[in-house]
Design a protein around this motif. Structure first.
Motif, PDB file in Angstrom:
ATOM      1  N   PHE A  12       0.933  -1.126   0.139  1.00 27.17           N
ATOM      2  CA  PHE A  12       0.033  -0.118  -0.135  1.00 27.17           C
ATOM      3  C   PHE A  12       0.910   1.191   0.021  1.00 27.17           C
ATOM      4  CE2 PHE A  12      -3.332  -2.973   2.248  1.00 27.17           C
ATOM      5  CZ  PHE A  12      -3.843  -2.967   0.863  1.00 27.17           C
ATOM      6  N   VAL A  13       2.057   1.226   0.819  1.00 30.89           N
ATOM      7  CA  VAL A  13       2.962   2.512   0.837  1.00 30.89           C
ATOM      8  C   VAL A  13       3.389   2.547  -0.691  1.00 30.89           C
ATOM      9  CG1 VAL A  13       5.216   3.178   1.595  1.00 30.89           C
ATOM     10  CG2 VAL A  13       3.652   1.982   3.299  1.00 30.89           C
ATOM     11  N   SER A  14       3.898   1.472  -1.421  1.00 34.55           N
ATOM     12  CA  SER A  14       4.421   1.458  -2.509  1.00 34.55           C
ATOM     13  C   SER A  14       3.458   2.323  -3.698  1.00 34.55           C
ATOM     14  CB  SER A  14       4.763   0.176  -3.086  1.00 34.55           C
ATOM     15  OG  SER A  14       5.345   0.169  -4.407  1.00 34.55           O
ATOM     16  N   ILE A  15       2.145   1.476  -3.681  1.00 31.67           N
ATOM     17  CA  ILE A  15       0.990   2.055  -4.609  1.00 31.67           C
ATOM     18  C   ILE A  15       0.869   3.697  -4.233  1.00 31.67           C
ATOM     19  CG2 ILE A  15      -1.468   1.958  -5.077  1.00 31.67           C
ATOM     20  CD1 ILE A  15      -1.340  -0.920  -4.468  1.00 31.67           C
ATOM     21  N   SER A  16       0.756   3.951  -2.884  1.00 31.77           N
ATOM     22  CA  SER A  16       0.388   5.323  -2.548  1.00 31.77           C
ATOM     23  C   SER A  16       1.667   6.259  -3.172  1.00 31.77           C
ATOM     24  CB  SER A  16       0.338   5.590  -1.161  1.00 31.77           C
ATOM     25  OG  SER A  16      -0.665   4.919  -0.550  1.00 31.77           O
ATOM     26  N   ALA A  17       2.874   5.736  -2.990  1.00 35.70           N
ATOM     27  CA  ALA A  17       4.094   6.755  -3.254  1.00 35.70           C
ATOM     28  C   ALA A  17       3.957   6.910  -4.729  1.00 35.70           C
ATOM     29  CB  ALA A  17       5.423   6.017  -2.956  1.00 35.70           C
ATOM     30  N   SER A  18       3.557   5.779  -5.427  1.00 38.96           N
ATOM     31  CA  SER A  18       3.476   5.708  -6.950  1.00 38.96           C
ATOM     32  C   SER A  18       2.527   6.623  -7.583  1.00 38.96           C
ATOM     33  CB  SER A  18       3.406   4.269  -7.570  1.00 38.96           C
ATOM     34  OG  SER A  18       4.386   3.594  -7.338  1.00 38.96           O
ATOM     35  N   ILE A  19       1.246   6.451  -6.820  1.00 37.88           N
ATOM     36  CA  ILE A  19       0.165   7.523  -7.475  1.00 37.88           C
ATOM     37  C   ILE A  19       0.666   9.121  -7.363  1.00 37.88           C
ATOM     38  CG2 ILE A  19      -2.093   8.172  -6.729  1.00 37.88           C
ATOM     39  CD1 ILE A  19      -2.819   5.458  -6.144  1.00 37.88           C
ATOM     40  N   TYR A  20       1.347   9.511  -6.083  1.00 41.96           N
ATOM     41  CA  TYR A  20       1.601  10.671  -5.753  1.00 41.96           C
ATOM     42  C   TYR A  20       2.772  11.082  -6.885  1.00 41.96           C
ATOM     43  CZ  TYR A  20       3.966  14.667  -3.564  1.00 41.96           C
ATOM     44  OH  TYR A  20       4.034  16.009  -3.556  1.00 41.96           O
ATOM     45  N   ALA A  21       3.780  10.126  -7.241  1.00 36.37           N
ATOM     46  CA  ALA A  21       4.672  10.439  -8.254  1.00 36.37           C
ATOM     47  C   ALA A  21       3.949  10.894  -9.553  1.00 36.37           C
ATOM     48  CB  ALA A  21       5.865   9.139  -8.676  1.00 36.37           C
ATOM     49  N   VAL A  22       3.054   9.913  -9.819  1.00 38.39           N
ATOM     50  CA  VAL A  22       2.265  10.435 -11.133  1.00 38.39           C
ATOM     51  C   VAL A  22       1.563  11.726 -11.034  1.00 38.39           C
ATOM     52  CG1 VAL A  22       0.330   9.593 -12.660  1.00 38.39           C
ATOM     53  CG2 VAL A  22       1.942   7.872 -11.733  1.00 38.39           C
ATOM     54  N   TRP A  23       1.010  11.952  -9.758  1.00 36.56           N
ATOM     55  CA  TRP A  23       0.392  13.404  -9.759  1.00 36.56           C
ATOM     56  C   TRP A  23       1.291  14.592  -9.988  1.00 36.56           C
ATOM     57  CZ3 TRP A  23       1.183  16.777  -5.602  1.00 36.56           C
ATOM     58  CH2 TRP A  23       0.353  17.842  -5.506  1.00 36.56           C
ATOM     59  N   SER A  24       2.718  14.310  -9.011  1.00 38.29           N
ATOM     60  CA  SER A  24       3.533  15.383  -8.950  1.00 38.29           C
ATOM     61  C   SER A  24       4.054  15.670 -10.360  1.00 38.29           C
ATOM     62  CB  SER A  24       4.785  14.990  -8.105  1.00 38.29           C
ATOM     63  OG  SER A  24       5.476  13.883  -8.580  1.00 38.29           O
ATOM     64  N   ALA A  25       4.444  14.584 -11.162  1.00 36.81           N
ATOM     65  CA  ALA A  25       4.987  14.589 -12.584  1.00 36.81           C
ATOM     66  C   ALA A  25       3.860  15.445 -13.527  1.00 36.81           C
ATOM     67  CB  ALA A  25       5.262  13.168 -13.095  1.00 36.81           C
ATOM     68  N   PHE A  26       2.692  15.081 -13.256  1.00 35.20           N
ATOM     69  CA  PHE A  26       1.533  15.715 -14.046  1.00 35.20           C
ATOM     70  C   PHE A  26       1.701  17.162 -13.977  1.00 35.20           C
ATOM     71  CE2 PHE A  26      -2.521  17.558 -14.378  1.00 35.20           C
ATOM     72  CZ  PHE A  26      -3.028  17.350 -15.621  1.00 35.20           C
ATOM     73  N   PHE A  27       1.638  17.652 -12.484  1.00 32.00           N
ATOM     74  CA  PHE A  27       1.970  19.091 -12.227  1.00 32.00           C
ATOM     75  C   PHE A  27       3.419  19.646 -12.601  1.00 32.00           C
ATOM     76  CE2 PHE A  27      -1.933  18.431 -10.086  1.00 32.00           C
ATOM     77  CZ  PHE A  27      -2.828  19.351 -10.273  1.00 32.00           C
ATOM     78  N   GLY A  28       4.364  18.844 -12.723  1.00 35.81           N
ATOM     79  CA  GLY A  28       5.467  19.007 -13.169  1.00 35.81           C
ATOM     80  C   GLY A  28       5.582  19.445 -14.533  1.00 35.81           C
ATOM     81  N   LEU A  29       4.565  19.031 -15.285  1.00 40.43           N
ATOM     82  CA  LEU A  29       4.809  19.531 -16.741  1.00 40.43           C
ATOM     83  C   LEU A  29       4.194  20.853 -16.875  1.00 40.43           C
ATOM     84  CD1 LEU A  29       2.498  16.403 -18.162  1.00 40.43           C
ATOM     85  CD2 LEU A  29       5.085  16.542 -18.368  1.00 40.43           C
ATOM     86  N   PHE A  30       3.500  21.512 -15.828  1.00 34.76           N
ATOM     87  CA  PHE A  30       3.095  22.865 -15.992  1.00 34.76           C
ATOM     88  C   PHE A  30       4.022  23.940 -15.318  1.00 34.76           C
ATOM     89  CE2 PHE A  30      -0.811  20.123 -16.544  1.00 34.76           C
ATOM     90  CZ  PHE A  30      -1.248  20.630 -17.695  1.00 34.76           C
ATOM     91  N   PHE A  31       4.427  23.281 -14.061  1.00 37.79           N
ATOM     92  CA  PHE A  31       5.461  24.285 -13.184  1.00 37.79           C
ATOM     93  C   PHE A  31       6.999  23.376 -13.214  1.00 37.79           C
ATOM     94  CE2 PHE A  31       1.282  24.223 -11.004  1.00 37.79           C
ATOM     95  CZ  PHE A  31       1.096  25.286 -11.426  1.00 37.79           C
ATOM     96  N   ARG A  32       7.682  23.721 -14.581  1.00 32.77           N
ATOM     97  CA  ARG A  32       8.888  23.047 -14.835  1.00 32.77           C
ATOM     98  C   ARG A  32       9.958  23.915 -14.054  1.00 32.77           C
ATOM     99  NH1 ARG A  32       8.364  22.282 -21.244  1.00 32.77           N
ATOM    100  NH2 ARG A  32       6.024  21.705 -21.137  1.00 32.77           N
TER     101      ARG A  32
END
Length: 450
Positions: A12-32
């Protein structure tokens, strides 16, 4: 049994960390932003932090082209389907391999620390700036004051009486005198404890600086400032609006209730001549007090401006389409720009209906939430309280339903005077019914059919 529990917890920790990584990368597309660009960097005036030559490869892979963000999204999504897992992965060796997943998690962690999101950095930036003494935080208490159909928030902050007296800003001199710009607190080199990061639109080549507000009454109060000097008397441009809305969207995703405001002109309550948009968080899930009234309006024509006719002053509002934040950037820009121009036209028209309006450029306040855009024309910067004779400064926060007073005496004077009367005193009489027809109908007898 214990091993099974620990195994599931780790999954569950691994899944949570990976979901957050996807979310952070998405916003990293806009705030580079390459997080470590300050290592070996040089602070220049003007120019701010210039990354070291060794950071060029990361600037290319994060800022110029978001390769690392995209790669992070792919790894994060892959880890989720492996850990969950999808039925197709249950029988595969990679699903049973701890080493494989640990290596991927470490690689994912490495990629995510190369970039960061502005919103995620605000709380730590605020705390660091307060602890260093570079940011002055003034504690306050909120007093609810129902009036009309709005429950106003009057914030009492006696500590503001000790705030250093800043020289008054000459907006007209700032428009034409380079010397004034050199004294600008928003010019580089930036205070490292107030500086949060850069935002850049590669297409428009517009660049912004995000920094903490040096004098804060609300925790996490930060500013979006144009990197190059632009006057606070200028209207918002499309990229200002897009960057603002993107930050509000990022805050919402981070479970922060935030809105933005812009004080335009020397009668708007603005304190600095350098163009800047301000952001603050609110505890109420409904946003600033004025939003409850705006949200209650039933629109007959959803793509047209409307007015909150129960309020005693001129106000112009536009409701954004649902799920605007999920639309393509060019569509978001079109909606925001068209909405702002339509409201600005109405505000200027309102000013033209006031024969005794002060000479000079028009002043107005702008309030931006995820749901609405508000533009409110101004004619005075301060309101003189009859009971005390004090000048009460009013900016966009006042029209958002959030006034600031410095003493119990001022608090009682504001309640006695009436918030609506104060806002009308520094604003203009509404002529919206002469400008727009058939756009809104407020509940009950609150409004009139325009």
């Amino acid at each position: 049994m214990g091993n099974l529990i620990w195994h599931d917890l780790a999954r569950f920790v691994s899944i949570s960390a990976s979901i957050y990584a996807v979310w952070s990368a998405f916003f990293g597309l806009f705030f580079r932003k390459f997080f470590w660009d300050f290592v070996g960097g040089i602070v220049r005036d003007p120019g701010g932090i210039q990354p070291a030559p060794g950071a060029a490869v990361f600037i290319s892979l994060i800022v110029k082209a978001p390769v690392i963000q995209v790669f992070t999204m792919i790894i994060g999504a892959f880890l989720v389907v492996v850990e969950y897992p999808l039925p197709q992965f249950r029988a595969l060796a990679i699903h049973r391999s701890f080493i494989f997943r640990i290596v991927l998690l470490l690689f994912q962690s490495f990629l995510t620390i190369l970039y960061y999101q502005i919103i995620a950095k605000i709380p730590s930036s605020f705390d660091n700036a307060v602890n260093s003494g570079d940011l002055l935080f003034f504690p306050s208490t909120i007093h609810k004051h129902p009036e009309g159909h709005v429950e106003y928030e009057i914030r009492l902050c006696p500590a503001l009486q000790k705030k250093p007296q800043l020289p008054s800003s000459d907006f007209h001199a700032a428009d034409s005198t380079p010397k004034v710009q050199r004294l600008d607190p928003f010019n580089p080199p930036y205070n490292p404890n107030l500086f949060v990061g850069y935002l850049r639109n590669e297409e428009q080549e517009e660049e912004y600086v995000v920094m903490m507000n040096k004098y804060s009454v609300v925790r996490g109060h930060f500013l979006l400032v144009t990197k190059e000097f632009k006057s606070q008397t200028l209207p918002l441009v499309p990229d200002d609006l897009v960057q603002t809305y993107a930050l509000l969207t990022a805050a919402y995703k981070a479970r922060q209730n935030m809105f933005a405001f812009y004080n335009c002109g020397d009668l708007s309550g603005a304190s600095q001549p350098h163009k800047h948009i301000q952001f603050i968080t609110v505890d109420d899930d409904d946003g600033p007090p004025i939003e409850a009234l705006a949200r209650a309006v039933t629109l007959e024509a959803p793509d047209k401006p409307f007015s909150l006719t129960s309020l005693p002053y001129a106000n112009h509002v536009y409701r954004f389409p649902q799920r605007l934040s999920s639309m393509p950037r060019d569509k978001i820009e079109h909606v925001l720009a068209a909405a702002f121009l339509s409201l600005l036209d109405l505000a200027i028209s309102t000013i033209r209906h006031a024969p005794d309006y002060p000479a000079g450029k028009p002043s107005y306040n702008v309030i931006i939430t995820l749901e609405h855009l508000h533009v409110l024309p101004r004619r005075e910067e301060n309101f003189v309280l009859q009971e005390t004779g004090d000048n009460l400064n009013v900016n966009a926060l006042g029209y958002a339903g959030m006034l600031l007073v410095k003493s119990e005496r001022e608090l009682e004077a504001v309640k006695s005077e009436g918030v609506g009367k104060i806002l009308r005193g520094v604003g203009l009489e509404s002529v919206h019914d002469l400008q727009v027809a058939g756009t809104s109908l407020e509940p009950g007898d609150v409004g009139t059919h325009l």
